[in-house]
Design a protein around this motif. Structure first.
Motif, mmCIF file in Angstrom:
data_model
loop_
_atom_site.group_PDB
_atom_site.id
_atom_site.type_symbol
_atom_site.label_atom_id
_atom_site.label_comp_id
_atom_site.label_asym_id
_atom_site.label_seq_id
_atom_site.Cartn_x
_atom_site.Cartn_y
_atom_site.Cartn_z
ATOM 1 N N GLY A 94 0.809 -1.214 0.000
ATOM 2 C CA GLY A 94 0.000 0.000 0.000
ATOM 3 C C GLY A 94 0.838 1.259 0.000
ATOM 4 N N ALA A 95 1.968 1.255 0.726
ATOM 5 C CA ALA A 95 2.841 2.427 0.750
ATOM 6 C C ALA A 95 3.429 2.683 -0.636
ATOM 7 N N ALA A 96 3.836 1.628 -1.322
ATOM 8 C CA ALA A 96 4.394 1.795 -2.667
ATOM 9 C C ALA A 96 3.326 2.269 -3.647
ATOM 10 N N PHE A 97 2.139 1.706 -3.566
ATOM 11 C CA PHE A 97 1.074 2.115 -4.480
ATOM 12 C C PHE A 97 0.681 3.570 -4.253
ATOM 13 N N ALA A 98 0.558 3.966 -2.985
ATOM 14 C CA ALA A 98 0.172 5.339 -2.675
ATOM 15 C C ALA A 98 1.246 6.344 -3.073
ATOM 16 N N ALA A 99 2.474 5.871 -3.274
ATOM 17 C CA ALA A 99 3.579 6.756 -3.635
ATOM 18 C C ALA A 99 3.683 7.000 -5.145
ATOM 19 N N LEU A 100 2.879 6.304 -5.936
ATOM 20 C CA LEU A 100 2.882 6.542 -7.382
ATOM 21 C C LEU A 100 2.364 7.942 -7.695
ATOM 22 N N GLY A 226 3.629 -8.957 12.212
ATOM 23 C CA GLY A 226 3.981 -7.550 12.338
ATOM 24 C C GLY A 226 5.261 -7.183 11.627
ATOM 25 N N THR A 227 5.745 -8.071 10.736
ATOM 26 C CA THR A 227 6.937 -7.789 9.950
ATOM 27 C C THR A 227 6.652 -8.034 8.473
ATOM 28 N N GLY A 228 7.372 -7.331 7.627
ATOM 29 C CA GLY A 228 7.227 -7.516 6.190
ATOM 30 C C GLY A 228 8.436 -6.952 5.465
ATOM 31 N N LEU A 229 8.513 -7.253 4.173
ATOM 32 C CA LEU A 229 9.608 -6.798 3.331
ATOM 33 C C LEU A 229 9.025 -6.162 2.080
ATOM 34 N N LEU A 230 9.653 -5.092 1.644
ATOM 35 C CA LEU A 230 9.250 -4.426 0.410
ATOM 36 C C LEU A 230 10.486 -4.194 -0.443
ATOM 37 N N TYR A 231 10.510 -4.789 -1.626
ATOM 38 C CA TYR A 231 11.581 -4.548 -2.596
ATOM 39 C C TYR A 231 11.136 -3.456 -3.550
ATOM 40 N N VAL A 232 11.994 -2.461 -3.760
ATOM 41 C CA VAL A 232 11.769 -1.418 -4.753
ATOM 42 C C VAL A 232 13.009 -1.343 -5.639
ATOM 43 N N ARG A 233 12.836 -1.623 -6.911
ATOM 44 C CA ARG A 233 13.968 -1.592 -7.842
ATOM 45 C C ARG A 233 14.632 -0.213 -7.810
ATOM 46 N N ARG A 234 15.954 -0.221 -7.721
ATOM 47 C CA ARG A 234 16.698 1.026 -7.552
ATOM 48 C C ARG A 234 16.336 2.062 -8.612
ATOM 49 N N GLY A 235 16.223 1.633 -9.870
ATOM 50 C CA GLY A 235 15.917 2.569 -10.942
ATOM 51 C C GLY A 235 14.495 3.076 -10.945
ATOM 52 N N PHE A 236 13.633 2.462 -10.133
ATOM 53 C CA PHE A 236 12.221 2.850 -10.072
ATOM 54 C C PHE A 236 11.946 3.787 -8.906
ATOM 55 N N LEU A 237 12.866 3.862 -7.962
ATOM 56 C CA LEU A 237 12.613 4.570 -6.707
ATOM 57 C C LEU A 237 12.202 6.021 -6.925
ATOM 58 N N GLN A 239 10.405 7.314 -8.998
ATOM 59 C CA GLN A 239 9.016 7.470 -9.406
ATOM 60 C C GLN A 239 8.056 7.420 -8.219
ATOM 61 N N LEU A 240 8.592 7.214 -7.026
ATOM 62 C CA LEU A 240 7.758 7.055 -5.835
ATOM 63 C C LEU A 240 7.961 8.212 -4.866
ATOM 64 N N THR A 241 6.882 8.933 -4.598
ATOM 65 C CA THR A 241 6.873 9.988 -3.594
ATOM 66 C C THR A 241 5.917 9.553 -2.493
ATOM 67 N N ALA A 262 17.373 8.325 -0.343
ATOM 68 C CA ALA A 262 17.733 7.865 -1.682
ATOM 69 C C ALA A 262 17.707 6.347 -1.783
ATOM 70 N N ASP A 263 17.066 5.687 -0.807
ATOM 71 C CA ASP A 263 16.926 4.237 -0.840
ATOM 72 C C ASP A 263 15.485 3.861 -0.511
ATOM 73 N N ALA A 264 15.205 2.561 -0.477
ATOM 74 C CA ALA A 264 13.832 2.111 -0.243
ATOM 75 C C ALA A 264 13.316 2.507 1.127
ATOM 76 N N GLY A 265 14.206 2.957 2.006
ATOM 77 C CA GLY A 265 13.795 3.420 3.315
ATOM 78 C C GLY A 265 12.878 4.621 3.266
ATOM 79 N N ARG A 266 12.753 5.276 2.096
ATOM 80 C CA ARG A 266 11.805 6.385 2.006
ATOM 81 C C ARG A 266 10.364 5.903 2.199
ATOM 82 N N LEU A 267 10.158 4.570 2.150
ATOM 83 C CA LEU A 267 8.830 4.009 2.375
ATOM 84 C C LEU A 267 8.708 3.348 3.750
ATOM 85 N N GLU A 268 9.689 3.597 4.626
ATOM 86 C CA GLU A 268 9.645 3.090 5.993
ATOM 87 C C GLU A 268 9.193 4.178 6.951
ATOM 88 N N SER A 269 8.934 3.760 8.178
ATOM 89 C CA SER A 269 8.569 4.684 9.253
ATOM 90 C C SER A 269 9.646 4.681 10.322
#
Length: 401
Positions: A94-100, A226-237, A239-241, A262-269
């Motif tokens: 959901g975090a990745a989708f909402a960041a499109l 209460g744990t999960g993993l999210l992969y975001v391709r480096r070249g796609f990052l 495109q996500l705000t 500048a890494d997938a941590g932009r979608l972490e809390s």
């Protein structure tokens, strides 16, 4: 295919898993049984929080908790900066989708028939607000999402392709890599929900060809809830705000403006459970030590045997589709509602699952199903457990309510 785990290895796993001594568990697709090592990793961090103070314990254990990111990258054939640690599959997806970028009237989202209901809810909510449309990719004769049908749907209005790799309502395995080739050919973002896949199948994000892949710790990985993993391709990052940020994902710069990581941590809390991350790191280490090819060979052999035994029970209909199948087996029993089957099994000490339409609405409606019962196996499953499950189901088949 690699050789299955040996009987001695399986017995050792069971001895290191307290739940195998207290229940007969066939709901691994819902949440599997954690090992003693995973429990101890969680408890050890909680003890550090109690004795050092929670903030100080976080500093002391930073290398340990960050190890979950490194291990996840190794598991998925990714880089650590492409991994976000989340609180679950839906939270990450959901975090990745909402960041499109914002949706526009006429934009198209193409989904497989087996898409998880939570993902559909998020997509429909955004699409309806903007005037975008959600369309279902046709399935082939086996029930799998058809890459050729997808290719025929592509035009310049398609903004996203989404696939649930292994559905929650059956043992089918969708052709994720073939769908990925179509997405890459046309430069369309591709999201994969791998909640049921990671920990059960070898997963190579480069081979799958996805831009985003989400999963959860509590299923086949045998990690904590209460744990999960999210992969975001480096070249796609770029495109996500993120829809929201905090001091971790976008700290304020010298000019007082937020600076997105500048890494997938932009979608972490910034707020998370470090104890659970310690447990997740241990679960990831255990999965890697066993080897995903051997895990896959083990659960595949067990599920194939069990699927055949279930199909032989009078009045029981196995509902799985697909050419290649997972460790999840769905079925219905004549005269029994699926939730009643689940309750009756629990009464004799056997845990199974059941699903209704909201879990996988497009597929359930297409197949005329209102509910399914499901059993799912893991490397922990042994012959005695299978015998208890089958005996209990045969008894139910003979005694309809």
């Amino acid at each position: 295919m690699s050789a299955p785990l040996t009987a001695a290895t399986i017995q050792s796993l069971r001895e290191q898993t307290p739940g195998t001594q207290t229940c007969v568990h066939f709901n691994h697709a819902g949440s599997s049984l954690p090992s003693t090592g995973t429990l101890q990793a969680i408890q050890a961090h909680l003890q550090r929080e109690a004795t050092l103070g929670p903030m100080e314990a976080g500093v002391a254990s930073r290398a340990l908790t960050e190890n979950a990111r490194t291990l996840a990258a190794r598991l998925l054939n990714a880089q650590p900066d492409e991994i976000a640690l989340t609180s679950g599959n839906s939270a990450g997806w959901g975090a990745a989708f909402a960041a499109l970028a914002p949706w526009r009237p006429g934009d198209r989202i193409l989904v497989g028939r087996h898409e998880w209901g939570g993902n559909l809810a998020a997509m429909r909510l955004h699409a309806e607000r903007a005037g975008a449309v959600l369309e279902t990719i046709a399935s082939d004769a086996s029930g799998c999402v058809d890459p050729d049908a997808l290719a025929a749907m592509i035009d310049d209005r398609v903004r996203l392709i989404a696939l649930t790799w292994l559905p929650a309502n059956g043992g089918l395995i969708n052709p994720a890599a073939a769908i990925g080739r179509v997405a890459r050919q046309h430069g369309i973002p591709y999201f994969v929900d791998a909640a049921q896949a990671v920990g059960q199948l070898p997963v190579d994000v480069a081979q799958v060809g996805c831009d985003v892949l989400s999963t959860v710790g509590r299923k086949a990985l045998r990690g904590p809830r209460g744990t999960g993993l999210l992969y975001v391709r480096r070249g796609f990052l770029e495109q996500l705000t993120p829809a929201y940020v905090d001091t971790y994902s976008a700290p304020l710069g010298a000019d007082g403006r937020p600076v997105l990581r500048a890494d997938a941590g932009r979608l972490e809390s910034a707020e998370n459970s470090l104890a659970l991350r310690c447990g997740l790191a241990n679960a990831l280490q255990e999965a890697l030590a066993l080897g995903l090819p051997s895990i896959r060979a083990t659960v595949d052999a067990t599920a194939q045997r069990l699927r055949a035994e279930l199909a032989a029970i009078a009045g029981l209909t196995v509902l799985d589709q697909g050419r290649e199948k997972s460790s999840l087996i769905s079925f219905n029993l004549d005269g029994w509602a699926a939730p009643d089957v689940q309750r009756a099994m629990a009464a004799v000490g056997v845990t199974i699952g059941s699903n209704g339409v909201p879990y996988t609405p497009l597929d359930m409606q297409a197949r005329g199903l209102t509910q399914i019962a499901r059993v799912s196996v893991s490397p922990l499953t042994n012959d005695d457990e299978i015998d208890r499950l089958l005996d209990a189901l045969r008894q139910l088949a003979r005694s309809r309510p």
